[in-house]
Design an enzyme around this catalytic site. Structure first.
Site, PDB file in Angstrom:
ATOM      1  CB  ILE A  21      -0.934   0.662   1.018  1.00 47.82           C
ATOM      2  CG1 ILE A  21      -1.775  -0.860   0.933  1.00 47.82           C
ATOM      3  CG2 ILE A  21      -1.729   1.099   1.528  1.00 47.82           C
ATOM      4  CD1 ILE A  21      -3.111  -1.412  -0.246  1.00 47.82           C
ATOM      5  CB  CYS A 382     -14.119 -18.669 -11.676  1.00 50.69           C
ATOM      6  SG  CYS A 382     -12.758 -18.982 -12.703  1.00 50.69           S
ATOM      7  N   GLY A 384     -18.114 -19.985  -9.494  1.00 51.10           N
ATOM      8  CA  GLY A 384     -19.632 -19.293  -9.146  1.00 51.10           C
ATOM      9  C   GLY A 384     -20.913 -20.441 -10.596  1.00 51.10           C
ATOM     10  CG  HIS A 508     -11.585 -14.149 -12.055  1.00 45.69           C
ATOM     11  ND1 HIS A 508     -11.134 -14.957 -11.010  1.00 45.69           N
ATOM     12  CD2 HIS A 508     -10.891 -15.642 -12.626  1.00 45.69           C
ATOM     13  CE1 HIS A 508     -11.783 -16.149 -10.340  1.00 45.69           C
ATOM     14  NE2 HIS A 508     -10.828 -16.979 -11.719  1.00 45.69           N
ATOM     15  CD  GLU A 510     -12.556 -11.577  -9.200  1.00 48.74           C
ATOM     16  OE1 GLU A 510     -13.541 -11.543  -9.874  1.00 48.74           O
ATOM     17  OE2 GLU A 510     -12.229 -12.531  -8.693  1.00 48.74           O
TER      18      GLU A 510
HETATM   19  N1  GLN Z   1     -12.272 -24.717 -10.290  1.00 51.83           N
HETATM   20  C1  GLN Z   1     -13.161 -24.019 -11.743  1.00 51.83           C
HETATM   21  C2  GLN Z   1     -11.982 -24.275 -12.855  1.00 51.83           C
HETATM   22  O1  GLN Z   1     -10.373 -25.011 -12.385  1.00 51.83           O
HETATM   23  C3  GLN Z   1     -13.260 -22.697 -11.038  1.00 51.83           C
HETATM   24  C4  GLN Z   1     -11.384 -21.990 -10.284  1.00 51.83           C
HETATM   25  C5  GLN Z   1     -12.105 -20.657 -10.578  1.00 51.83           C
HETATM   26  O2  GLN Z   1     -12.725 -20.134 -10.152  1.00 51.83           O
HETATM   27  N2  GLN Z   1     -10.951 -19.758 -10.843  1.00 51.83           N
HETATM   28  O3  GLN Z   1     -12.424 -24.078 -13.399  1.00 51.83           O
END
Ligand code: GLN
Length: 536
Positions: A21, A382, A384, A508, A510
């Site tokens: 930071i 991902c 999720g 992702h 984020e």
């Molecule tokens: N485990 C899952 C995969 O390899 C999702 C990976 C993650 O959520 N970054 O596809």
């Protein structure tokens, strides 16, 4: 461009003082004066990268556009600078040794004995200068992970010693320490800092600037004492007082004139930094007009660092909506025990987090089902998104055996599966689908509305994919596939059009949210959750 200036940031007394930071805040203040700056992290562990580390070990693994799996500090650098980093911005001991040993095997050392000094230190020095040599940066800040005195950091400190000698006035060393407060004595103590600086001096490094983490204002006397004992100018003793948000640290460092002192020592002109955008972000962050509760369902929730970029993305998106986002961390295994209703009923939005492996999967599926059936805004990232697909398969399509091949290799319905080329991969390190990929959005879809354009690029980190053999069956049952990778045809985004706000993304988002550019997916997810709350 004149020769690049190098600033080295070392840490003493204890870990977790926030070197990342401080480095990011300094870079921010330099950038706000018009300088082009980048930050690099040297990590003294032997893993090639943190990609194979359990999040409990080292927090989140941050991923860059070029597919590097890196330390989470790089996330801070990007969030503070709004500039992408790359593989060159994170170097580990493992990577250094790997390249030295590779060169040795190729016979590049001409029969010499290969040693830590000079071969390992030369490799470190060349990695430090890679970014400067691109000609893109006037200043490179290199943060050295670990604490001075650690056996692991010695070659890095030695490389910095050699380099500062070679670079002379074009380099600067900042040492971050702790000035603890002893409540029984009612005093701040400078001794740990004195010892830490002595340790650095033993390695031949003299700090030019001391940044002192403290819970109480240092006062002139303490600053004078530290300056005297540590061989630094009094105005080079910088107080870094605890802040309620990391985003205030650049302003605190501005008050303490950190960048001004650094520029003076580097013999570079200084001016007033333009912090207007930053200040207006802080104003929105500090004066929310509404509050919502979003549940983050994951299995690493005991360690908040495991979800660092997601948490920060909500900070940015909350400020953009002038809304305080109260993130409730929900352990997916607890959902399996207590059921969805009791843990999820007060939420305005539900996010199912990325992750690996079997543990907690059924709880995540319960969370998806609850969000889908109760029309609560849902974002699956991902794993999720993969859970959203599995849940829809089981409960809407009636595919009772729908699963991810990651969790049940032998399932009859591998709706999430490995692609052929992934099936051939034998190593774990660096072999996932990593980094930026294009994604084409379906016109008029929620995704298209959220992004406001037809082609996007987002970062990936996964092995498994939606199995396109099931595409038509899912479409017929009401799931929409609104983001597709134009090169491979792989599914990137799923939606449920007759739900108010339901999105699963294979990538992702984020990793790309910054203070200057909050990520649209998070901004719109927060907006939808706010709308859900007001309607409820
Ligand atoms: N485990 C899952 C995969 O390899 C999702 C990976 C993650 O959520 N970054 O596809």
């Amino acid at each position: 461009m004149a020769s690049t200036k190098y600033i080295f940031v070392t840490g003493g007394v204890t870990s977790s003082l926030g070197k990342g930071i401080i480095s990011a805040s300094l870079a921010n203040l330099l950038q706000a004066r018009g300088y082009s700056v980048t930050i690099q992290k040297l990590d003294p562990y032997i893993n090639i990268d943190p990609g194979t580390l359990n999040p409990y070990e080292h927090g989140e693994c941050f991923v860059t556009d070029d597919g590097a799996e890196t330390d989470l500090d790089l996330g801070h650098y990007e969030r503070f600078l709004n500039r992408p980093t790359s593989q060159a911005n994170n170097v580990t001991t493992g990577r250094i040794y790997q390249s030295v040993i590779d060169k040795e095997r190729k016979g590049e050392y001409l029969g010499k004995t290969v040693q830590i000094i000079p071969h390992i230190t030369d490799e470190i020095k060349s990695r430090i200068q890679v970014l400067g040599n691109t000609g893109n940066y006037e200043i490179v800040i290199t943060e050295i992970g670990g604490t001075v005195g650690d056996i692991e950091s010695l070659p890095f400190i030695e490389a910095v010693r050699q380099l500062t000698w070679e670079l002379g006035d074009n380099s600067l060393v900042i040492h971050l320490t702790l000035v603890p407060y002893l409540s029984a004595a009612g005093e701040l103590k400078t001794k740990p800092t004195q010892h830490s600086v002595q340790k650095l001096q033993e390695s031949g490094l003299q700090p030019d600037i001391l940044v002192c983490r403290t819970e109480h204002t240092l006062g002139e006397d303490i600053k004078k004492k530290l300056a005297l004992f540590c061989n630094v100018d009094k105005d080079s003793v910088i107080e870094s007082i605890d802040a309620d948000t990391i985003y205030k640290v650049p302003l605190l460092m501005r008050e303490q004139k950190l960048a001004e002192v650094a520029l003076r020592k580097l013999d570079m002109p200084t001016s007033e930094p333009d912090m207007r955008d930053w200040e207006s972000f802080l104003k929105r962050l500090g004066n929310p007009k509404a509050k919502i509760k979003i549940g983050l369902v994951g299995k690493y929730v005991e360690l908040k660092d495991a979800y660092k970029s997601i948490i920060e993305s909500f900070t940015h998106a909350g400020a953009a909506n002038e809304t305080e986002v109260d993130l409730e961390f929900i352990h997916s295994e607890n959902l399996e025990e207590s059921g969805a209703e009791s843990l999820l009923k007060d939420l305005d939005g539900i996010l199912v987090a990325p992750g690996f492996g079997e543990r907690g999967i059924e709880g995540k599926l319960l969370a998806v089902k609850y969000a889908r059936e109760n029309k609560i805004p849902f974002l699956g990232i991902c794993l999720g998104m993969q859970c959203a697909v599995i849940e829809y398969g089981r409960n809407v399509l009636g595919l009772n055996t729908a699963h991810s091949a990651e969790i049940d290799r032998a399932t009859k319905d591998p709706v999430i599966d490995l692609m052929e080329e992934q099936k051939k991969v034998v190593n774990y390190g660096g072999t996932m689908r990593l980094g930026a990929c294009n994604c084409e959005l379906v016109p008029k879809s929620l995704a298209h509305k959220v992004y406001g354009k037809g082609m996007i690029s987002e970062r990936h980190r996964h092995r498994f994919e939606f199995n396109n053999a099931y595409l038509e069956e899912y479409r017929k049952a009401g799931m929409a596939f609104t983001g597709i990778n134009p090169e491979t045809g792989l599914v990137e985004i799923v939606e449920i059009p007759d739900h108010p706000w339901f999105m699963g993304v294979q990538f992702h988002p984020e990793y790309k949210s910054t203070v200057h550019k909050p990520h649209p997916l998070f901004v719109e997810f927060v907006r939808a959750s706010l709308a859900h709350k007001t309607q409820a």
